[in-house]
Motif scaffolding. Structure first.
Motif, PDB file in Angstrom:
ATOM      1  N   GLY A   1      -5.759   6.743   1.555  1.00  0.00           N
ATOM      2  CA  GLY A   1      -6.028   5.730   2.566  1.00  0.00           C
ATOM      3  C   GLY A   1      -7.394   5.104   2.397  1.00  0.00           C
ATOM      4  N   LYS A   2      -8.411   5.929   2.112  1.00  0.00           N
ATOM      5  CA  LYS A   2      -9.763   5.412   1.900  1.00  0.00           C
ATOM      6  C   LYS A   2      -9.810   4.460   0.702  1.00  0.00           C
ATOM      7  N   ILE A   3      -9.092   4.823  -0.353  1.00  0.00           N
ATOM      8  CA  ILE A   3      -9.091   4.008  -1.567  1.00  0.00           C
ATOM      9  C   ILE A   3      -8.453   2.649  -1.303  1.00  0.00           C
ATOM     10  N   VAL A   4      -7.353   2.638  -0.566  1.00  0.00           N
ATOM     11  CA  VAL A   4      -6.694   1.371  -0.232  1.00  0.00           C
ATOM     12  C   VAL A   4      -7.604   0.512   0.646  1.00  0.00           C
ATOM     13  N   ILE A   5      -8.254   1.134   1.618  1.00  0.00           N
ATOM     14  CA  ILE A   5      -9.142   0.399   2.525  1.00  0.00           C
ATOM     15  C   ILE A   5     -10.336  -0.169   1.786  1.00  0.00           C
TER      16      ILE A   5
ATOM     17  N   SER B   1       0.812  -1.229   0.000  1.00  0.00           N
ATOM     18  CA  SER B   1       0.000   0.000   0.000  1.00  0.00           C
ATOM     19  C   SER B   1       0.838   1.268   0.000  1.00  0.00           C
ATOM     20  N   LEU B   2       2.126   1.136   0.314  1.00  0.00           N
ATOM     21  CA  LEU B   2       2.977   2.324   0.439  1.00  0.00           C
ATOM     22  C   LEU B   2       3.050   3.185  -0.823  1.00  0.00           C
ATOM     23  N   PRO B   3       3.144   2.590  -2.037  1.00  0.00           N
ATOM     24  CA  PRO B   3       3.197   3.467  -3.220  1.00  0.00           C
ATOM     25  C   PRO B   3       1.999   4.406  -3.323  1.00  0.00           C
ATOM     26  N   SER B   4       0.794   3.882  -3.092  1.00  0.00           N
ATOM     27  CA  SER B   4      -0.400   4.735  -3.156  1.00  0.00           C
ATOM     28  C   SER B   4      -0.387   5.782  -2.054  1.00  0.00           C
ATOM     29  N   LEU B   5       0.026   5.387  -0.856  1.00  0.00           N
ATOM     30  CA  LEU B   5       0.036   6.324   0.260  1.00  0.00           C
ATOM     31  C   LEU B   5       1.129   7.385   0.080  1.00  0.00           C
TER      32      LEU B   5
END
Length: 484
Positions: A442-446, A277-281
């Motif tokens: 964060g919302k998108i990853v969740i 998830s780090l790249p998106s965050l």
């Protein structure tokens, strides 16, 4: 100065890193074709219809349908991941050409939008926490709270039976928040569209369906454009949809996401999930810093103008500056964002880029506070120094530039750092107009992983690290100034 240079280097490194990782861009382009590129609004926190996968690509039933129809009808489109409510408002204000977001076709919406032929018939079901066995019917909801997502068939259905069964509706803007409210026990149950809830349960979102075989009849999903506009795009969508149904590609898309053999995401350990998830965050953090820096740059210019107007000798200019500060400090940031990005374009019938809307909102809000910082800094310098300079024959303007302002700047620096921190945190509010910054990332990853605790913990730590660095620098500068 060393601390400041280190901070600027760190911020630049984060922004450049974020710009280079997958998912930094918030749009997806269909295969090249001739003609206009249509702007399509959507909500990428609504799996299995639209969401962002681990690679940063927009996927789901709606996204695959749009891609296939664009290829069949030879047109280009660009996806704008705005969130459902923001996407609908963007369509009303002509910020996008169309919306595909699991949008139910209703008589009320037909007053404002033109809809395509239905591409999916939905239904409404109820879900409770996976370990909850006390709910078997709507009667068990009496006196309890029920979570729903605004603008959905689930919301409409829950509203229609709430008085009959005596439960209270708790509305949320996205499905993940609604699910979390049920999982934490704040709400006993939730209502949502059947394919969305069933997909989430299959992905182990912590809920289970109640009476799955007795789902309520729901509406049909359609692609929407503004009333009387983009008729060519609508014709292409309907023609392409008919061709996909005839060729069997439509059924293949549905089977891919909600069929019996639909893919289930592999279980990930906590560390693996965070790393993926780090790249998106990081992308979101980069945008947060980028928007903050750009907005504060212009806010400083605005603040300088109105700040000097407030301490000037012209009462009319002082009055104008006072009104500016009162207005933009008095309007909540979220209201200002809606007014600038949706209200103004709708009133004057033009399209405003999201970048401009976000920067303008933050600039005006921060500019009002910077104005007061500059006013306070200048007025904190002993008035006797100006009087002494004037008694020696130094002109007012030269006295301000050479004597007052250099001292005021030293006083203002810590306040500027604090305003940087405030503006950085304020960017999270702009997710309501579709800005994909750190919070929205964060919302998108969740929405894809349902791992609220892990992702929000990482997001919180990212904010904490950046803000702590800024706070330490502000404190160090303040100590230097007080001892200098």
């Amino acid at each position: 100065m060393k601390s400041l240079r280190l901070l600027l280097f760190t911020l630049s490194l984060v922004i450049l890193t974020a710009a280079s990782v997958p998912g930094f861009t918030t749009t997806a382009l269909a295969e090249p074709a001739s003609g206009k590129t249509y702007q399509i609004g959507t909500d990428i926190t609504f799996p299995p219809f639209e969401y962002q996968d681990a690679s940063g690509d927009f996927v789901g039933i709606d996204m695959d349908l749009m891609e296939a129809i664009a290829k069949d009808q030879n047109f280009k489109f660009e996806i704008k991941p705005l969130g459902f409510n923001a996407a609908v408002q963007a369509l009303e204000s002509n910020q996008v050409d169309g919306v595909i977001a699991g949008m139910s076709i209703t008589d009320e919406r037909k007053q404002k939008f033109d809809f395509s032929d239905s591409y999916f018939d939905s239904g409404v079901v109820m879900a409770v926490r996976s370990d909850q066995d006390a709910v078997s019917s709507y009667e068990d909801l009496r006196g309890k709270k029920v979570a729903v997502k605004t603008g959905t068939e689930g919301y409409s259905f829950a509203e229609s039976i709430s008085n009959q069964y005596g439960f209270t509706i708790v509305p949320f803007d996205d499905s993940v928040q609604m699910y979390e409210d049920v999982k934490t026990g704040n709400s006993l149950a939730c209502f949502d569209d059947y394919p969305v809830l069933a997909y989430g349960v299959k992905q182990d979102n912590g809920l289970k369906l109640v009476n799955e075989d007795q789902k309520e009849l729901g509406g049909s999903y359609g692609f929407a454009v503004s009333k009387g506009k983009n008729t060519e795009l609508m014709e292409k969508f309907n023609t392409g949809l008919a061709n996909l149904r005839a060729s069997g590609e439509y059924d293949q898309i549905l089977e891919k996401y909600i069929g019996e053999n639909a893919e289930v995401a592999a279980k990930q350990g906590r560390l693996e999930l965070i790393i993926d998830s780090l790249p998106s965050l990081l992308s979101g953090l980069g945008k947060t810093l980028l928007y903050t820096i750009i907005s504060l740059f212009f806010a400083c210019i605005v603040g300088l103008i109105f700040g000097f107007m407030k301490v000037g000798r012209n009462k009319w200019l002082r009055g104008i500056a006072t009104v500016f500060v009162d207005v933009f400090r008095g309007i909540p940031l979220i209201v200002l964002a809606f007014f600038i990005y949706f209200g103004i374009p709708q009133a004057f019938d033009f399209t405003m880029p999201l970048f401009l809307g976000a920067v303008l909102t933050l600039t005006l809000n921060a500019g009002a506070y910077v104005t007061e910082i500059i006013r306070g800094g200048i007025q904190s310098v002993d008035h006797g120094q100006m009087e002494a300079a004037r008694s020696l024959g130094v002109p007012y303007r030269k006295a301000m530039i050479k004597i007052i302002i250099p001292q005021a700047i030293r006083i203002m620096i810590p306040s500027f750092i604090n305003q940087f921190v405030i503006t950085l945190k304020d960017t999270s509010i702009l997710s309501v107009i579709g800005l994909v910054e750190l919070t929205q990332s964060g919302k998108i990853v969740i929405a894809r992983t349902f791992a609220s605790f892990d992702i929000w913990l990482v997001v919180a730590l990212m904010y904490l690290i950046v803000i702590t660095i800024l706070t330490k620098i502000a404190n160090r500068m303040e100590r230097k100034i007080s001892h200098g």
